[in-house]
Design a protein around this motif. Structure first.
Motif, PDB file in Angstrom:
ATOM      1  N   HIS A 109      -4.643  10.241  -7.780  1.00  0.00           N
ATOM      2  CA  HIS A 109      -5.941  10.851  -7.480  1.00  0.00           C
ATOM      3  C   HIS A 109      -5.819  11.977  -6.448  1.00  0.00           C
ATOM      4  N   GLY A 110      -4.636  12.548  -6.338  1.00  0.00           N
ATOM      5  CA  GLY A 110      -4.476  13.774  -5.579  1.00  0.00           C
ATOM      6  C   GLY A 110      -4.069  13.644  -4.134  1.00  0.00           C
ATOM      7  N   ALA A 111      -3.734  12.453  -3.673  1.00  0.00           N
ATOM      8  CA  ALA A 111      -3.335  12.305  -2.276  1.00  0.00           C
ATOM      9  C   ALA A 111      -1.954  12.912  -2.047  1.00  0.00           C
ATOM     10  N   ALA A 112      -1.827  13.709  -0.998  1.00  0.00           N
ATOM     11  CA  ALA A 112      -0.541  14.303  -0.628  1.00  0.00           C
ATOM     12  C   ALA A 112      -0.054  13.793   0.722  1.00  0.00           C
ATOM     13  N   ARG A 113      -0.945  13.142   1.446  1.00  0.00           N
ATOM     14  CA  ARG A 113      -0.617  12.612   2.781  1.00  0.00           C
ATOM     15  C   ARG A 113      -1.176  11.203   2.871  1.00  0.00           C
ATOM     16  N   LEU A 114      -0.315  10.252   3.164  1.00  0.00           N
ATOM     17  CA  LEU A 114      -0.723   8.859   3.196  1.00  0.00           C
ATOM     18  C   LEU A 114      -0.692   8.342   4.632  1.00  0.00           C
ATOM     19  N   LEU A 115      -1.716   7.578   5.000  1.00  0.00           N
ATOM     20  CA  LEU A 115      -1.818   7.036   6.353  1.00  0.00           C
ATOM     21  C   LEU A 115      -2.011   5.527   6.285  1.00  0.00           C
ATOM     22  N   ALA A 116      -1.313   4.820   7.171  1.00  0.00           N
ATOM     23  CA  ALA A 116      -1.408   3.366   7.189  1.00  0.00           C
ATOM     24  C   ALA A 116      -1.354   2.866   8.624  1.00  0.00           C
ATOM     25  N   TRP A 117      -2.156   1.851   8.915  1.00  0.00           N
ATOM     26  CA  TRP A 117      -2.074   1.169  10.201  1.00  0.00           C
ATOM     27  C   TRP A 117      -1.092   0.018  10.075  1.00  0.00           C
ATOM     28  N   VAL A 118      -0.208  -0.120  11.063  1.00  0.00           N
ATOM     29  CA  VAL A 118       0.840  -1.141  11.046  1.00  0.00           C
ATOM     30  C   VAL A 118       0.836  -1.851  12.401  1.00  0.00           C
ATOM     31  N   LEU A 119       0.814  -3.165  12.390  1.00  0.00           N
ATOM     32  CA  LEU A 119       0.885  -3.899  13.656  1.00  0.00           C
ATOM     33  C   LEU A 119       2.178  -3.565  14.387  1.00  0.00           C
ATOM     34  N   ASP A 120       2.068  -3.409  15.699  1.00  0.00           N
ATOM     35  CA  ASP A 120       3.201  -2.984  16.522  1.00  0.00           C
ATOM     36  C   ASP A 120       4.143  -4.162  16.772  1.00  0.00           C
ATOM     37  N   GLU A 121       4.835  -4.550  15.715  1.00  0.00           N
ATOM     38  CA  GLU A 121       5.843  -5.601  15.773  1.00  0.00           C
ATOM     39  C   GLU A 121       7.096  -5.103  15.056  1.00  0.00           C
ATOM     40  N   PRO A 122       8.286  -5.493  15.527  1.00  0.00           N
ATOM     41  CA  PRO A 122       9.528  -4.920  14.971  1.00  0.00           C
ATOM     42  C   PRO A 122       9.632  -5.020  13.456  1.00  0.00           C
ATOM     43  N   GLY A 123       9.299  -6.160  12.896  1.00  0.00           N
ATOM     44  CA  GLY A 123       9.418  -6.312  11.453  1.00  0.00           C
ATOM     45  C   GLY A 123       8.489  -5.401  10.684  1.00  0.00           C
ATOM     46  N   ASN A 124       7.261  -5.276  11.156  1.00  0.00           N
ATOM     47  CA  ASN A 124       6.289  -4.414  10.477  1.00  0.00           C
ATOM     48  C   ASN A 124       6.674  -2.949  10.592  1.00  0.00           C
ATOM     49  N   ARG A 125       7.136  -2.538  11.760  1.00  0.00           N
ATOM     50  CA  ARG A 125       7.522  -1.144  11.953  1.00  0.00           C
ATOM     51  C   ARG A 125       8.754  -0.808  11.119  1.00  0.00           C
ATOM     52  N   ALA A 126       9.697  -1.740  11.029  1.00  0.00           N
ATOM     53  CA  ALA A 126      10.881  -1.505  10.213  1.00  0.00           C
ATOM     54  C   ALA A 126      10.493  -1.397   8.739  1.00  0.00           C
ATOM     55  N   PHE A 127       9.554  -2.214   8.301  1.00  0.00           N
ATOM     56  CA  PHE A 127       9.073  -2.168   6.921  1.00  0.00           C
ATOM     57  C   PHE A 127       8.495  -0.791   6.599  1.00  0.00           C
ATOM     58  N   ALA A 128       7.650  -0.269   7.502  1.00  0.00           N
ATOM     59  CA  ALA A 128       7.052   1.056   7.277  1.00  0.00           C
ATOM     60  C   ALA A 128       8.126   2.138   7.227  1.00  0.00           C
ATOM     61  N   GLY A 129       9.104   2.055   8.115  1.00  0.00           N
ATOM     62  CA  GLY A 129      10.171   3.045   8.128  1.00  0.00           C
ATOM     63  C   GLY A 129      10.984   3.032   6.845  1.00  0.00           C
ATOM     64  N   ARG A 130      11.265   1.853   6.319  1.00  0.00           N
ATOM     65  CA  ARG A 130      12.043   1.748   5.076  1.00  0.00           C
ATOM     66  C   ARG A 130      11.306   2.370   3.898  1.00  0.00           C
ATOM     67  N   HIS A 131       9.997   2.426   3.980  1.00  0.00           N
ATOM     68  CA  HIS A 131       9.214   2.986   2.878  1.00  0.00           C
ATOM     69  C   HIS A 131       8.875   4.462   3.095  1.00  0.00           C
ATOM     70  N   GLY A 132       9.525   5.085   4.066  1.00  0.00           N
ATOM     71  CA  GLY A 132       9.384   6.525   4.236  1.00  0.00           C
ATOM     72  C   GLY A 132       8.260   6.974   5.142  1.00  0.00           C
ATOM     73  N   TYR A 133       7.696   6.061   5.928  1.00  0.00           N
ATOM     74  CA  TYR A 133       6.597   6.410   6.828  1.00  0.00           C
ATOM     75  C   TYR A 133       7.129   6.651   8.241  1.00  0.00           C
ATOM     76  N   ARG A 134       6.492   7.588   8.935  1.00  0.00           N
ATOM     77  CA  ARG A 134       6.890   7.888  10.318  1.00  0.00           C
ATOM     78  C   ARG A 134       5.733   7.543  11.252  1.00  0.00           C
ATOM     79  N   ALA A 135       6.075   7.100  12.442  1.00  0.00           N
ATOM     80  CA  ALA A 135       5.064   6.665  13.402  1.00  0.00           C
ATOM     81  C   ALA A 135       4.362   7.853  14.040  1.00  0.00           C
ATOM     82  N   SER A 136       3.061   7.702  14.293  1.00  0.00           N
ATOM     83  CA  SER A 136       2.306   8.710  15.051  1.00  0.00           C
ATOM     84  C   SER A 136       1.590   8.004  16.200  1.00  0.00           C
ATOM     85  N   ARG A 137       0.299   8.124  16.306  1.00  0.00           N
ATOM     86  CA  ARG A 137      -0.411   7.569  17.448  1.00  0.00           C
ATOM     87  C   ARG A 137      -0.556   6.050  17.328  1.00  0.00           C
ATOM     88  N   SER A 138      -1.014   5.432  18.392  1.00  0.00           N
ATOM     89  CA  SER A 138      -1.210   3.992  18.386  1.00  0.00           C
ATOM     90  C   SER A 138      -2.558   3.646  19.010  1.00  0.00           C
TER      91      SER A 138
END
Length: 309
Positions: A109-138
């Motif tokens: 449906h045309g999305a070029a930029r994806l945003l997701a909230w991730v709980l600030d825990e090592p496992g969750n952050r590692a999961f987001a990184g493995r899927h190509g996401y980079r951290a921004s604000r918190s």
């Protein structure tokens, strides 16, 4: 045990209850009920392409994803996906399946930029990184013990200011829509939001089952809403601040603080025992105000971003 992903079925009470149960277990700081989920499915704007997903194993909902486009943003092509798996059912592939299905839907449906909230825990952050996401604000979640905590004493409004419940505007909520639109536009965010559709606001905000017009407090100056603290309640014991803000022309007078204190006192009197709110981690002035009310930080989440090629 096979895990499958499919759409949330609005007509299936077990789906709605399962979705709410997973969200409450994984993210207990936000209010969600089966009724609120059904309302969102029925009333979110068609341009949002809203598609909640569930991961199911042996007939039980073990994971969820809220998926939609930021249709009310001036910048097109931004999609949101928030994925949560029940803490007792992690490491079974449910999260990866949900992310894949959500990304496919948003890209289609045309999305070029994806945003997701991730709980600030090592496992969750590692999961987001493995899927190509980079951290921004918190941002922090904050909790207030309404049952046992000591709220600041109530204060009389300054001359010319009156405190009213939002329910006093039931015959014509448009002035509250205009105030909500102005304050939301000034709220720090990864996605600039513009409220321009009054009918959509009525359906998505004013008539939302979590919105509590009776406990929402509005500071009125010269007959016009000047500041407000929006309340959400789950029909049980939990209360949350949806938005607190002040019109630009009235900032610096402490009106939002006055409104929030009034709302909290009335929520406690109504029997609510827990209050929740949230702040960007860098918003020290607002964090200080919430600590003045008695809130304590109870969790942190990180915004993750992925640009689609």
């Amino acid at each position: 045990m096979t895990v499958t992903v499919r759409d949330l079925r609005s007509g299936a009470p077990a789906d709605l209850e399962g979705f709410a149960r997973v969200r409450q277990a994984a993210l207990p700081f936000l209010l969600v009920t089966p009724d609120s989920l059904a309302h969102d499915l029925a009333h979110l704007h068609p341009d949002a392409r809203y598609r909640p997903l569930v991961a199911v194993a042996d007939g039980e909902v073990i994971g969820t994803a809220q998926v939609h486009l930021a249709h009310d943003s001036a910048a097109p092509g931004q999609g949101n996906l928030n994925v949560y798996v029940h803490p007792e059912h992690t490491r079974r592939g449910a999260g990866t399946l949900l992310v894949s299905a959500a990304e496919e839907h948003l890209a289609a449906h045309g999305a070029a930029r994806l945003l997701a909230w991730v709980l600030d825990e090592p496992g969750n952050r590692a999961f987001a990184g493995r899927h190509g996401y980079r951290a921004s604000r918190s941002a922090h979640f904050l909790r207030l013990d309404l049952a046992n905590g000591a709220l600041p004493p109530l204060q009389d409004p300054p001359p010319g200011v009156e405190l009213r419940p939002a329910s006093a505007f039931a015959a014509d909520p448009r002035p509250l829509f205009e105030l909500d639109a102005e304050t939301t536009a000034d709220e720090p965010s990864d996605v600039d939001t513009e409220f321009t559709d009054y009918e959509a606001w009525l359906a998505e905000t004013w008539r939302h089952p979590l919105f509590d017009a009776g406990l929402t407090t509005v500071a009125v100056v010269d007959g016009r809403p000047a500041a407000f603290s929006a309340a959400r309640t789950d029909g049980g014991t939990r209360y949350a601040t949806g938005m607190t803000g002040t019109a630009r022309a009235h900032r610096g007078r402490g009106l939002a603080k006055l409104a929030k204190n009034d709302s909290l006192h009335r929520a406690r009197a109504a029997g609510y025992t827990e209050a929740f709110t949230g702040n960007d981690t860098g918003n020290e002035p607002m964090i200080a105000i919430n600590k003045w009310f008695g809130y304590e930080i109870c969790g942190t989440e990180v915004r993750y971003v992925r640009e689609l090629g």
